[in-house]
Design a protein around this motif. Structure first.
Motif, PDB file in Angstrom:
ATOM      1  N   LYS A   1      20.177  77.990  89.974  1.00  0.00           N
ATOM      2  CA  LYS A   1      20.640  77.468  88.673  1.00  0.00           C
ATOM      3  C   LYS A   1      20.776  75.952  88.718  1.00  0.00           C
ATOM      4  CE  LYS A   1      23.269  81.495  87.215  1.00  0.00           C
ATOM      5  NZ  LYS A   1      24.626  82.042  87.069  1.00  0.00           N
ATOM      6  N   GLU A   2      21.315  75.470  89.827  1.00  0.00           N
ATOM      7  CA  GLU A   2      21.475  74.012  89.961  1.00  0.00           C
ATOM      8  C   GLU A   2      20.124  73.311  89.875  1.00  0.00           C
ATOM      9  OE1 GLU A   2      24.179  74.158  93.597  1.00  0.00           O
ATOM     10  OE2 GLU A   2      24.058  72.046  93.055  1.00  0.00           O
TER      11      GLU A   2
ATOM     12  N   GLN B   1      17.382  74.349  88.547  1.00  0.00           N
ATOM     13  CA  GLN B   1      16.840  74.442  87.188  1.00  0.00           C
ATOM     14  C   GLN B   1      17.538  73.442  86.259  1.00  0.00           C
ATOM     15  OE1 GLN B   1      16.781  78.506  85.690  1.00  0.00           O
ATOM     16  NE2 GLN B   1      16.682  77.729  83.606  1.00  0.00           N
ATOM     17  N   SER B   2      18.857  73.304  86.428  1.00  0.00           N
ATOM     18  CA  SER B   2      19.585  72.385  85.546  1.00  0.00           C
ATOM     19  C   SER B   2      19.195  70.931  85.796  1.00  0.00           C
ATOM     20  CB  SER B   2      21.100  72.557  85.727  1.00  0.00           C
ATOM     21  OG  SER B   2      21.508  71.988  86.948  1.00  0.00           O
ATOM     22  N   MET B   3      18.569  70.659  86.966  1.00  0.00           N
ATOM     23  CA  MET B   3      18.123  69.292  87.238  1.00  0.00           C
ATOM     24  C   MET B   3      16.663  69.090  86.834  1.00  0.00           C
ATOM     25  SD  MET B   3      20.044  68.263  90.773  1.00  0.00           S
ATOM     26  CE  MET B   3      20.005  69.801  91.657  1.00  0.00           C
ATOM     27  N   GLY B   4      16.103  70.051  86.129  1.00  0.00           N
ATOM     28  CA  GLY B   4      14.778  69.854  85.539  1.00  0.00           C
ATOM     29  C   GLY B   4      13.625  70.414  86.338  1.00  0.00           C
ATOM     30  N   VAL B   5      13.918  71.290  87.298  1.00  0.00           N
ATOM     31  CA  VAL B   5      12.835  71.839  88.113  1.00  0.00           C
ATOM     32  C   VAL B   5      12.484  73.248  87.636  1.00  0.00           C
ATOM     33  CG1 VAL B   5      12.223  72.605  90.431  1.00  0.00           C
ATOM     34  CG2 VAL B   5      13.529  70.531  90.119  1.00  0.00           C
ATOM     35  N   ALA B   6      11.190  73.488  87.451  1.00  0.00           N
ATOM     36  CA  ALA B   6      10.740  74.841  87.127  1.00  0.00           C
ATOM     37  C   ALA B   6      10.735  75.619  88.443  1.00  0.00           C
ATOM     38  CB  ALA B   6       9.359  74.797  86.500  1.00  0.00           C
TER      39      ALA B   6
ATOM     40  N   LEU C   1      15.223  70.220  96.258  1.00  0.00           N
ATOM     41  CA  LEU C   1      15.978  70.851  95.169  1.00  0.00           C
ATOM     42  C   LEU C   1      15.963  72.366  95.287  1.00  0.00           C
ATOM     43  CD1 LEU C   1      14.861  67.994  93.722  1.00  0.00           C
ATOM     44  CD2 LEU C   1      16.130  69.053  91.880  1.00  0.00           C
TER      45      LEU C   1
END
Lengths: 261, 341
Positions: free
Chosen positions: B231-232, B234-239, B225
Motif C-alpha cells: 500500500k505504501e 502504491q501511495s507513492m505512485g508505483v504501479a 519501493l
C-alpha cells in the motif's frame, strides 16, 4: 485541496463495512476520524487511497474522481502516512524519504539532485536534519514516524492521510507528532488522521468524524461531536467529558474512574 | 547507527571491477595447459583483425573452445545468480529468500532435466528451465499471498513444498532416463559444472542473461519501493503489480538461464546479496551492481578451485554449498541482530 465523499458503500463479501458515507473535507483543515475497532476507519482510508477500488459512490479531490486518476497522478494529490514500522531492509532515512520523489513518472526514474534537495529539506522540516545517513530501522519509533511524515512532504502532495500515526508512540512523541501535524494544517496542508484518542482530537483538530458500524454517527467541531453520549455509544463504555480551564477545554475520563474518585 | 554510504560504494565498486578484471585474466591464463597473457591478447585480436600467428593450433582450440566459454560463463552465471537472489529478497521483502528457497532452482532443474531427457538443444533446455522455474515461483508466490498473516512462514513452507514436488519430478526423470547416456548427464549437471561449455552456449547464455539484467539495472531504484508495504509503495505512485511482475520474470530468467547453462549452483543467490548489503547498504541502486560484480568474482574463484585444485573436477554445487550453508546458519542464528543489514 478539498475532498468530497458522497454516498460511499463498501462490503467485504456479504459484510457491509461502509454504509452511505458522505462528507466534505475543506482545504487546510485537520480532521480526525474516530471510531471503535472494526468501525470502518481503515477501510475508508483504503477506499480514498484506491487500495480498495471496488467501492460504490463518489470520492472527489478538487472536483476530480480519484478513481479516474492513475497511480502516479493520485500520488501527486494524496500522500499516505502509515504507522511507523520496521521494513525488511535497513535503508537510510534519506533513502526512505527519497522513495516518495517520483515526479517525472518514468519507469526508470532515479532521484536527481533536486530530489535529494527536496528530501534533505523535508527531513529538516520535521527536525531530523543530520539523520540522512542514519539507518531507518535503527532509530526510535517517534523518529521513524517523523521520517514517514518527511517522506509525505517530499512527495509534494498537500493532502495527507494518516492512519493512527501515534498508536505505538510514547506520550511525548504523540504530542510532538500531533503538534507538527497541526502546524502543517496551519500551513495549508489538509490532514485526515485516524486516532483512538478523543483527547487528541479535542486538542488538535478542526473537525471530527465519528464512525460507528460503517456509518457516520456525527461530524463537526470536536467539542460538538465528542459528547459523552456519542463516545459512550461508539466505545461501549460510559465516558464523561470533564471541562477544565474554565470550560475552554475538555478531557475524556471513563465514568467508572470518576465515580471511584 | 549509520548505513553504508555512497562514498563507500565508489570504493567497493572500484575494488570489485579491478578484482573482476584480474580474476578474468588469471582464470584465462591458469589451467592444465597454461596460456600467457600475450598469447591471450593476440588470440583475442586475431578474431577482430589480422594478426600473425605466433600460437599453436592447440592453444587456439583450448582458448576458444574450452577456456573462454567456461570463464565467461562463470562470470555471467555468478553475476546472474547473485542479482536474481537480491531481487527475490527485495520482491518477497525477506532477506532470507533466494532462488533455492522459493523453488526457482528446483523448477529450473526439473525443466532442464526434462530438456536433457527429451534430447533438445541448449536453447530449448533454457526455455524449458525458465518455464518450470517461473511456474514454481508463481506457485510459491500465490501460496505465500494466501498465508499473508505470516508471509515468512508461508514462503518457507510453500518453497519447501513446491521445491520437493519438483525435486520428486527430477528424481522420476532420472529413474526413467537412459542409465548409460542421459542419467550420468543429468546427475553430473545437477551437481553444477561449467565443464565442456561451448562458445555457442556462452553467446546464448550472455544474451539471455543480458535480457534479464538490463531491465533490472534500469529498475533498481524503483525496486527499493517494492521492499516497502504494497500500500505504501502504491501511495507513492508505483504501479506495484506490473513492476513486481517484471522484476520477478527477469530474476527468474536469470536463475533459469544460469541453471540451464551450469546446473545447480546453490547458495550464491542467498550469500552474495548479503555480503553486498553489508558493504554498501540496502539501496538497490548500489546493491545490484555490487552483487553482480561480487557474484561474478566469487564464481570465478570457485570455478578455478573446481578445475585446478584436484586432478578430477569438483562440482561447483559442492563448493558453493560448503561456503553457503554455514553462512545461512550464521544468518539464522544471528537473525535478531543481523536481519536489518
Amino acid at each position: 485541496m478539498s475532498l468530497e465523499i458522497e454516498n460511499l458503500h463498501f462490503s467485504y463479501g456479504e459484510r457491509k463495512v461502509l454504509d452511505g458515507i458522505s462528507f466534505v473535507l475543506e482545504e487546510g483543515s485537520f480532521v480526525c476520524l474516530l471510531g471503535a475497532n472494526g468501525s470502518g476507519k481503515s477501510t475508508l482510508f483504503s477506499c480514498i487511497l484506491q487500495f480498495l477500488p471496488k467501492y460504490e459512490g463518489s470520492i472527489k479531490l478538487n472536483g476530480r474522481e480519484l478513481a479516474e486518476l492513475n497511480t502516479r497522478e493520485r500520488a501527486e494529490q494524496i500522500a499516505y502516512i502509515p504507522q511507523s514500522h520496521i521494513p525488511a531492509f535497513n535503508f537510510s532515512c534519506l533513502e526512505v524519504v527519497l522513495m516518495a520523489t517520483q515526479s517525472n513518472g518514468s519507469i526508470f526514474y532515479v532521484p536527481d539532485e533536486k530530489a535529494e534537495e527536496t528530501a534533505h529539506e523535508a527531513l529538516s522540516r520535521v527536525g531530523l536534519a543530520g539523520f540522512e545517513d542514519r539507518g531507518y530501522a535503527r532509530i526510535s519509533g517517534g523518529e521513524r514516524q517523523l521520517v514517514l511524515i518527511a517522506r509525505a512532504l517530499a512527495q509534494g502532495s498537500k493532502f495527507l492521510i494518516m492512519d493512527e500515526p501515534t498508536s505505538s508512540l510514547d506520550y511525548g512523541n504523540q504530542m510532538r507528532i500531533l503538534s507538527m501535524v497541526r502546524d502543517l494544517a496551519d500551513e495549508g496542508y489538509t490532514i485526515f488522521l485516524s486516532t483512538h484518542h478523543p483527547d487528541q482530537a479535542l486538542l488538535f483538530s478542526d473537525a471530527v468524524i465519528l464512525l460507528h458500524d460503517g456509518k457516520i454517527m456525527s461530524q463537526g467541531r470536536a467539542d460538538e461531536v465528542l459528547t459523552s453520549e456519542n463516545l459512550s455509544l461508539i466505545y461501549g463504555l460510559e465516558v464523561e467529558l470533564v471541562p477544565f480551564m474554565g470550560g475552554k477545554m475538555f478531557t475524556c475520563i471513563p465514568a467508572q474512574v470518576l465515580k471511584e474518585t | 547507527m549509520k548505513v553504508k554510504s555512497s562514498n563507500n560504494y565508489r570504493s567497493v565498486i572500484s575494488v570489485l571491477i579491478i578484482a573482476l578484471i584480474f580474476l578474468l585474466l588469471i582464470s584465462l591464463v591458469l589451467g592444465r595447459y597454461p596460456l600467457s597473457l600475450l598469447e591471450i591478447g593476440r588470440l583475442f585480436l586475431s578474431r577482430i583483425t589480422d594478426v600473425e600467428q605466433t600460437w599453436t593450433d592447440s592453444s587456439e582450440a583450448i582458448f576458444f573452445n574450452v577456456r573462454l566459454p567456461r570463464i565467461g560463463l562463470a562470470a555471467l552465471v555468478g553475476a546472474a545468480l547473485s542479482v536474481s537472489g537480491a531481487c527475490y529478497q527485495g520482491m518477497f521483502r525477506n532477506p532470507l529468500v533466494s532462488s533455492d528457497i522459493i523453488g526457482a532452482s528446483s523448477g529450473a532443474a526439473f525443466g532442464a532435466a526434462l530438456g536433457i531427457l527429451l534430447g533438445v538443444g541448449g536453447g530449448l533446455i533454457s526455455i524449458s528451465a525458465f518455464i518450470f522455474s517461473a511456474l514454481a515461483v508463481a506457485l510459491v508466490y500465490m501460496i505465500s499471498r494466501i498465508l499473508r498473516q505470516n508471509q515468512v512462514l508461508g514462503l518457507v513452507l510453500s518453497g519447501i513444498m513446491i521445491g520437493s514436488i519438483f525435486n520428486a519430478g527430477t528424481s522420476f526423470l532420472k529413474l526413467i532416463a537412459d542409465p548409460n547416456d542421459q542419467l550420468p548427464q543429468i546427475t553430473f549437471w545437477l551437481m553444477g559444472s561449467l565443464n565442456g561449455k561451448t562458445l555457442d552456449e556462452l553467446y546464448y547464455g550472455a544474451i539471455l542473461i543480458l535480457i534479464g539484467l538490463l531491465p533490472l539495472m534500469g529498475l533498481r531504484w524503483k525496486m527499493n519501493l517494492l521492499t516497502m508495504d504494497e500500500k505504501e509503495a502504491q501511495s507513492m505512485g508505483v504501479a506495484v503489480g506490473p513492476l513486481r511482475l517484471i522484476v520477478i520474470v527477469c530474476a527468474t530468467l536469470l536463475t533459469a538461464t544460469s541453471i540451464a547453462v551450469s546446473g545447480m549452483i546453490g547458495w550464491i543467490s542467498l550469500v552474495i546479496p548479503h555480503f553486498s548489503r553489508l558493504l554498501v547498504g540496502s539501496d538497490f541502486r548500489r546493491l545490484l551492481p555490487t552483487s553482480m560484480l561480487m557474484g561474478a568474482c566469487f564464481l570465478l574463484i570457485v570455478d578455478n578451485i573446481s578445475r585446478l585444485a584436484y586432478t578430477a573436477e569438483i562440482p561447483l554445487g559442492i563448493l558453493t554449498s560448503l561456503v553457503g550453508a554455514p553462512f545461512y546458519l550464521y544468518l539464522l542464528l544471528s537473525r535478531r541482530t543481523r536481519m536489518n543489514i
